[in-house]
Scaffold this motif. Sequence first.
Motif, PDB file in Angstrom:
ATOM      1  N   GLY A 135       0.941  -1.113   0.197  1.00 63.01           N
ATOM      2  CA  GLY A 135       0.115  -0.122   0.027  1.00 63.01           C
ATOM      3  C   GLY A 135       1.383   1.077   0.097  1.00 63.01           C
ATOM      4  O   GLY A 135       0.485   2.045   0.441  1.00 63.01           O
ATOM      5  N   SER A 136       2.482   1.522  -0.554  1.00 64.20           N
ATOM      6  CA  SER A 136       3.030   2.010   0.025  1.00 64.20           C
ATOM      7  C   SER A 136       3.355   2.959  -1.665  1.00 64.20           C
ATOM      8  O   SER A 136       2.881   2.411  -2.858  1.00 64.20           O
ATOM      9  N   ILE A 137       3.757   4.333  -1.857  1.00 62.40           N
ATOM     10  CA  ILE A 137       4.415   5.052  -2.988  1.00 62.40           C
ATOM     11  C   ILE A 137       4.918   5.412  -2.425  1.00 62.40           C
ATOM     12  O   ILE A 137       5.683   6.053  -1.416  1.00 62.40           O
ATOM     13  N   TRP A 138       6.156   5.325  -3.794  1.00 60.68           N
ATOM     14  CA  TRP A 138       7.566   6.185  -4.004  1.00 60.68           C
ATOM     15  C   TRP A 138       7.785   7.381  -4.805  1.00 60.68           C
ATOM     16  O   TRP A 138       6.951   6.540  -5.565  1.00 60.68           O
ATOM     17  N   HIS A 139       8.465   7.881  -4.567  1.00 63.36           N
ATOM     18  CA  HIS A 139       9.023   9.026  -5.685  1.00 63.36           C
ATOM     19  C   HIS A 139      10.580   8.352  -5.564  1.00 63.36           C
ATOM     20  O   HIS A 139      11.397   8.555  -4.864  1.00 63.36           O
ATOM     21  N   GLY A 140      10.410   7.962  -7.179  1.00 65.23           N
ATOM     22  CA  GLY A 140      11.850   8.098  -7.985  1.00 65.23           C
ATOM     23  C   GLY A 140      12.518   9.580  -8.157  1.00 65.23           C
ATOM     24  O   GLY A 140      12.405   9.866  -8.731  1.00 65.23           O
ATOM     25  N   VAL A 141      12.587  10.378  -7.113  1.00 60.73           N
ATOM     26  CA  VAL A 141      13.418  11.446  -7.587  1.00 60.73           C
ATOM     27  C   VAL A 141      15.018  11.751  -6.034  1.00 60.73           C
ATOM     28  O   VAL A 141      14.643  11.563  -5.216  1.00 60.73           O
ATOM     29  N   ALA A 142      16.091  11.835  -7.628  1.00 59.62           N
ATOM     30  CA  ALA A 142      17.263  12.626  -7.497  1.00 59.62           C
ATOM     31  C   ALA A 142      17.274  13.781  -6.796  1.00 59.62           C
ATOM     32  O   ALA A 142      18.371  14.112  -5.467  1.00 59.62           O
ATOM     33  N   GLN A 143      16.965  14.578  -6.977  1.00 56.05           N
ATOM     34  CA  GLN A 143      17.231  16.330  -7.977  1.00 56.05           C
ATOM     35  C   GLN A 143      15.669  16.273  -7.200  1.00 56.05           C
ATOM     36  O   GLN A 143      14.703  16.278  -8.747  1.00 56.05           O
ATOM     37  N   PRO A 144      15.273  17.179  -6.412  1.00 58.53           N
ATOM     38  CA  PRO A 144      13.479  17.734  -7.061  1.00 58.53           C
ATOM     39  C   PRO A 144      13.291  18.692  -8.123  1.00 58.53           C
ATOM     40  O   PRO A 144      12.710  18.537  -7.955  1.00 58.53           O
TER      41      PRO A 144
END
Length: 289
Positions: free
Chosen positions: A205-214
């Motif tokens: 049930g989790s969401i993840w942002h694959g972002v190294a530089q916002p």
Amino acid sequence: MRILLIGATGYLGSVVAEHLSDTGHEVVALTRTPESPSRYAVRPGDLHDPDSLTAAVTSDIDAVINVATPTGDAAVDAAAIDALTAPLRGTDRPFLYTSGVWVLGATGEATAEESSPTNPIPIVGYRPEIERRVLATADHGVRATVLRPGIIHGRGGGIPALLVEWARKQGAPRIVADLNVRWPMVHIEDLADLFGKVVQDAPAGSIWHGVAQPAVPVRELALAAAEAAGVHGEVQLWPLDQAQGELGEPFADALALDQSVDGRKAQDQLGWRPQQPDAVTDVSKGSYR
């Protein structure tokens, strides 16, 4: 783990497959043409054929990762999710769905987190509903997760390659609509590493942002692209209506989207540590030259 990977031949999927294989997992690639040469085991299946998807998720498959490009048809994509997750119900086996940060829409002065509300632009208009459909299977014994990559760079591909192509054709750097636009960025190899961490360790049930530089200024990326292309000059602004006419309205609007997106949750909770060059360095002096 023996992982069924949908989209294993694409720009992102091929690197995810490589990383999973290199870290000890066995990749099984879903393909419409099983006779095609592949370094991985293959299973027949087609996103437009739900029965073929369900048949591919046999009991020896430990996890399923979907990195395939959406079909553009909400009903087809929803049916595909149902078909892929049906055999996983009640097993606690992982299902990882690849979405993207464009579901968040323009972020303004704020920086979006995984808990931020979605406000999708038209090119990804129905994708939040697909995300919800995926995450709902967590209530039925699927370790379902959603990964939203930022704008991907690395290995000379993805959207940054367009900036290099435009610079080469125009003889100067070029961006769409607004000199102040920012893009959340991630190197494709760092992102592939995050896929491995999410499928292994992320809770249901989790969401993840694959972002190294916002929030990387696209103006800086355009100048880097010009350097890679061997051209110079001031950044040219491509009016949105002209870009829409050439690229199509949905994609042009996406390139003009200003975002700041936080990816620290994956670093804090999964131990993800992006190590590849930043986007401007990669474009100007790395894989795009």
